[in-house]
Design an enzyme around this catalytic site. Structure first.
Site, PDB file in Angstrom:
ATOM      1  N   THR A 302       0.840  -1.196   0.000  1.00 43.36           N
ATOM      2  CA  THR A 302       0.000   0.000   0.000  1.00 43.36           C
ATOM      3  C   THR A 302       0.873   1.243   0.000  1.00 43.36           C
ATOM      4  O   THR A 302       2.081   1.193   0.223  1.00 43.36           O
ATOM      5  CB  THR A 302      -0.901   0.068   1.241  1.00 43.36           C
ATOM      6  OG1 THR A 302      -0.142   0.492   2.384  1.00 43.36           O
ATOM      7  CG2 THR A 302      -1.567  -1.264   1.525  1.00 43.36           C
ATOM      8  N   ASP A 303       0.241   2.373  -0.230  1.00 42.62           N
ATOM      9  CA  ASP A 303       0.894   3.656   0.034  1.00 42.62           C
ATOM     10  C   ASP A 303       0.565   4.051   1.467  1.00 42.62           C
ATOM     11  O   ASP A 303      -0.151   3.359   2.190  1.00 42.62           O
ATOM     12  CB  ASP A 303       0.432   4.706  -0.977  1.00 42.62           C
ATOM     13  CG  ASP A 303       1.453   5.828  -1.172  1.00 42.62           C
ATOM     14  OD1 ASP A 303       2.319   6.022  -0.283  1.00 42.62           O
ATOM     15  OD2 ASP A 303       1.395   6.514  -2.196  1.00 42.62           O
ATOM     16  N   TRP A 304       1.075   5.188   1.874  1.00 37.59           N
ATOM     17  CA  TRP A 304       1.023   5.681   3.252  1.00 37.59           C
ATOM     18  C   TRP A 304      -0.406   5.687   3.811  1.00 37.59           C
ATOM     19  O   TRP A 304      -1.257   6.409   3.342  1.00 37.59           O
ATOM     20  CB  TRP A 304       1.616   7.087   3.285  1.00 37.59           C
ATOM     21  CG  TRP A 304       1.789   7.690   4.640  1.00 37.59           C
ATOM     22  CD1 TRP A 304       0.888   8.452   5.308  1.00 37.59           C
ATOM     23  CD2 TRP A 304       2.945   7.613   5.480  1.00 37.59           C
ATOM     24  NE1 TRP A 304       1.403   8.852   6.517  1.00 37.59           N
ATOM     25  CE2 TRP A 304       2.666   8.357   6.646  1.00 37.59           C
ATOM     26  CE3 TRP A 304       4.192   6.988   5.354  1.00 37.59           C
ATOM     27  CZ2 TRP A 304       3.587   8.498   7.691  1.00 37.59           C
ATOM     28  CZ3 TRP A 304       5.111   7.132   6.384  1.00 37.59           C
ATOM     29  CH2 TRP A 304       4.810   7.876   7.537  1.00 37.59           C
TER      30      TRP A 304
END
Length: 754
Positions: A302-304
């Site tokens: 995932t991203d942040w």
């Protein structure tokens, strides 16, 4: 902290060496993964899927250094498999990175199975989070080189210096396909063309991973941000996109396919949503297309905070626990949580209660462990600094300079005002003339790049590069303006200095930024800078406009008053030297625009627009007045030289082909001027009629060549059947019979697909 220091010293005395650089076969790695997976508990497996930011483990009284108890908790109690980001206050030295990674490794080695931690970093234009590293142009500048060999070499250097920092995983390349030039991450992409982006993507993946990703000089790449992230309807970061799947497949997906074929080990998922579905929640995009259809076997991260955002921002999950279930079942393998452990606790509970099957966990952990084995992390995770004598070396710096020099794009040169004469007195002015942070942009030493002037203090700003070449006494300077604040007194000072200069070099652009802090509502160059440009124009001296920007800020209010326009994008630490060498003709410019530079805010058409996006002259009624509907300030592929390249003798080997034939194309390119130069030769193809409205033209091939004065080279290209195809309404790639037009420069040839 005393214990941590002791461990660091102990490691250094051990003199651990990297394992023999033998590339393990897939079957060998799969056997090791299977064996290890069989020994793991549910908790250990879920821990491998958990990624935490490094700053969570720091001692609040001593930023940048670990609180041993916090690190122990993360690794021993939550079994975390990955850490990301940069310790405070940013950009550690090689020695500090070594100490940091040693502490992490020693703690991991105390765990039951001693599974190494996978560390990831946003090293996107060099080892940009390490002090003293070589910083290259940002990605948009790499695209402007149209030189894949140069880009691959830069990625090899970036990999070398990132591994010297004991980091094996980089969150690069950025394969976003921006459809709005106002988007704040435009400069992190390769621009508006899918074919150019695909070629550059392969160059970066090849450079990062090399022939053996487990080598101490290679890193695992991470394609981002899958998919459609750069296509928001608002042009602002992390806002919704509306993209038909046909369009995604025609353009965006082809870039990822190229990088996957090149061997990219991981992919980061888009923070956005498409047609109302967050990508992190889309089983169709992540599992059905990416994993099953494309056969991607790497790690999906995932991203942040994006699983949490399914609950708090997108509102498709009623609780954070529900968000974890949705994302993992969609196909997420690793969660960049990144500041807490709820992903771990929720996922363990979801598996125990049968809401997430163990098969999904095993698939995710298999992918993560495979990448760790491929990276040789089970043999060593900490660099021996003696193995990296070229870190930040003159050799690496020269490559960054060459890349910057080939990226810088000359867009206008009225009356051959360039190159400048070294005997002339020059006024250098403008908001970006004396700053390293404007040359580097975001992801440089820190997230927003605001401290680049401190970290790169020994590097030259544009002003300093002028002074180094001519002597301070021959260069007049005043800032003239701030990027945002107007200062009439400072403008007047610039005007007065301009009166005693032969020519004016006006450096305009943007502040440093990335992601949401870079969102804008006005794509025009800032008012303060426009005001300076208009005031200087009244002095009636030749003005060379140097644009230092991550996206095309509109200059139509004053471009006609500029004698020359040079786009340098975000050229990195060596950019100023390259700019000045180009302005004086020591280097012949060869960059080309990787996007259309728009003239107006409501005229953002791409170069490969549809015919219906612009009225032809013969279509206009003569009882009304029309404003020309396609009129970019500078078109994709624009780029001038100090010499003249003539194209001739365009030939195709067949005028009719069937649906299995290739077509071979040749063209002669002659340097008709007096200077040696490099030329990016661009081949466009037009499908003249099709059941899905065709593009006016589309880039299909390019090659960059060097020519001495009066030299001619024959450039050869081959088109295949895929180049003739498009995605139809049934989401199938097809070609249709009819006439196609090949165009190189102003030469055209037709052929018929029977």
């Amino acid at each position: 902290m005393k214990n941590t220091k002791f461990l660091v010293i102990a490691f250094l005395f051990c003199g651990a060496t990297w394992s023999q650089e033998v590339k393990k076969t897939r079957s060998e790695i799969d056997a090791k993964v299977s064996e290890l997976l069989s020994k793991m508990t549910l908790e250990e497996k879920v821990g491998q899927m958990t990624q935490i930011t490094v700053t969570i483990f720091e001692d609040p009284k001593k930023p940048g250094y670990f609180d041993a108890a916090k690190l122990k908790q993360g690794i021993q109690d939550y079994h975390i498999g990955s850490i990301l980001n940069v310790p405070n206050p940013g950009a550690p030295t090689l020695q500090r990175w070594q100490e940091t990674m040693t502490a992490i490794t020693n703690e991991a080695n105390k765990s039951r199975l001693k599974i190494p931690i996978l560390y990831g970093i946003d090293a996107i234009h060099g080892a940009s989070y390490t002090a003293g590293a070589t910083l290259f142009p940002q990605q948009i500048g790499l695209a402007a080189t149209f030189n894949t060999a140069l880009v691959k070499r830069g990625a090899e250097i970036s990999a070398y210096e990132t591994r010297a920092s004991s980091i094996p995983w980089v969150f690069s390349p950025d394969l976003d396909f921006p459809r709005n030039p106002a988007w704040s991450r435009m400069w992190e992409s390769f621009g508006e063309d899918a074919y150019l982006s695909s070629r550059m993507a392969v160059a970066l993946v090849d450079g990062f991973e090399g022939g053996n990703v487990g080598s101490k000089y290679s890193v695992a790449s991470c394609m981002k941000h899958y998919i459609g992230y750069g296509s928001t309807t608002t042009g602002k970061d992390r806002t919704p996109s509306i993209i038909p799947e046909r369009t995604l497949r025609q353009y965006d997906l082809t870039i990822y396919q190229a990088a996957i074929k090149a061997g990219a080990k991981s992919v980061m998922v888009s923070s956005g949503e498409i047609n109302g579905t967050p990508v992190h929640a889309s089983k169709h995009l992540i599992t059905d297309i990416l994993k099953n259809e494309l056969g991607f076997e790497g790690v999906v991260v995932t991203d942040w905070k994006d699983i949490i955002y399914l609950n708090t921002r997108h509102k498709v999950a009623e609780t954070k626990r529900d968000a974890v279930r949705i994302a993992v079942m969609a196909g997420i393998d690793m969660s960049m949580v990144p500041e807490e452990f709820t992903f771990y606790t929720d996922l363990v509970d979801l598996v125990k209660k049968g809401e997430v099957p163990m098969s999904r966990i095993d698939d995710a952990v298999t992918r993560i462990l495979r990448m760790k084995f491929e990276l040789n992390l089970f043999q060593n995770t900490v660099a021996n600094l003696k193995d990296y004598p070229k870190f930040g070396s003159a050799e690496h710096i020269q490559e960054a300079y060459k890349t910057a020099a080939e990226s810088i794009t000359l867009l206008k040169n009225k009356d051959a005002v360039l190159p400048l004469n070294k005997s002339e007195k020059i006024l250098v002015t403008g908001a970006t003339a004396n700053s390293m942070k404007n040359l580097n942009g975001g992801w440089s030493y820190t997230w927003q790049g605001e401290n680049a002037d401190t970290y790169a203090a020994e590097k030259l700003t544009i002003l300093e590069a002028f002074q180094a070449k001519l002597g301070k006494e021959n260069v007049l300077y005043t800032p003239g303006t701030d990027i945002e604040k107007e200062d009439d007194a400072e403008i007047q000072k610039a005007v007065e200095l301009a009166k005693s200069a032969s020519k004016i070099v006006l450096c305009l652009g943007e502040k440093n930024y990335t992601e949401t802090p870079g969102d804008i509502s006005n794509i025009f160059m800032s008012k303060s800078q426009v005001k300076l440009a208009l005031a200087l124009a009244k002095v009636n001296k030749p003005i060379i406009l140097v644009l230092n920007e991550g996206r095309p800020r509109l200059i139509s209010d004053f471009e006609d008053k500029m004698s020359a326009v040079v786009q340098c994008y975000l050229p990195g630490n060596e950019g100023a030297r390259a700019i000045v060498d180009i302005l004086y003709g020591d280097v012949n410019p060869s960059g080309r625009l990787p996007y259309n530079y728009p003239r107006y805010p409501n005229s953002l058409e791409k170069y490969n627009r549809k015919y219906t996006e612009s009225l032809a002259d013969e279509e206009q009624n003569n009882d009304a007045k029309y404003e020309k509907s396609y009129s970019p300030q500078f078109e994709f592929g624009s780029g001038l030289s100090y010499t003249t390249f003539n194209y001739s003798n365009l030939k195709i080997d067949k005028t009719e082909i069937n649906n299995t034939d290739e077509i071979n194309i040749t063209v002669d390119v002659t340097n008709a001027g007096k200077r040696a130069g490099k030329e990016a030769v661009l081949l466009y193809l037009s499908d003249n009629f099709a059941s899905i409205t065709p593009e006016v033209k589309a880039l299909k091939r390019f090659d960059k060549i060097s020519l001495e004065p009066n030299e001619t080279k024959t450039v050869k290209f081959t088109l295949n059947q895929k180049d003739l195809q498009f995605v139809n309404e049934d989401l199938k790639w097809i070609s249709e019979k009819g006439t196609f037009t090949v165009q190189i420069d102003n030469l055209k040839k037709d052929f018929l697909l029977k």
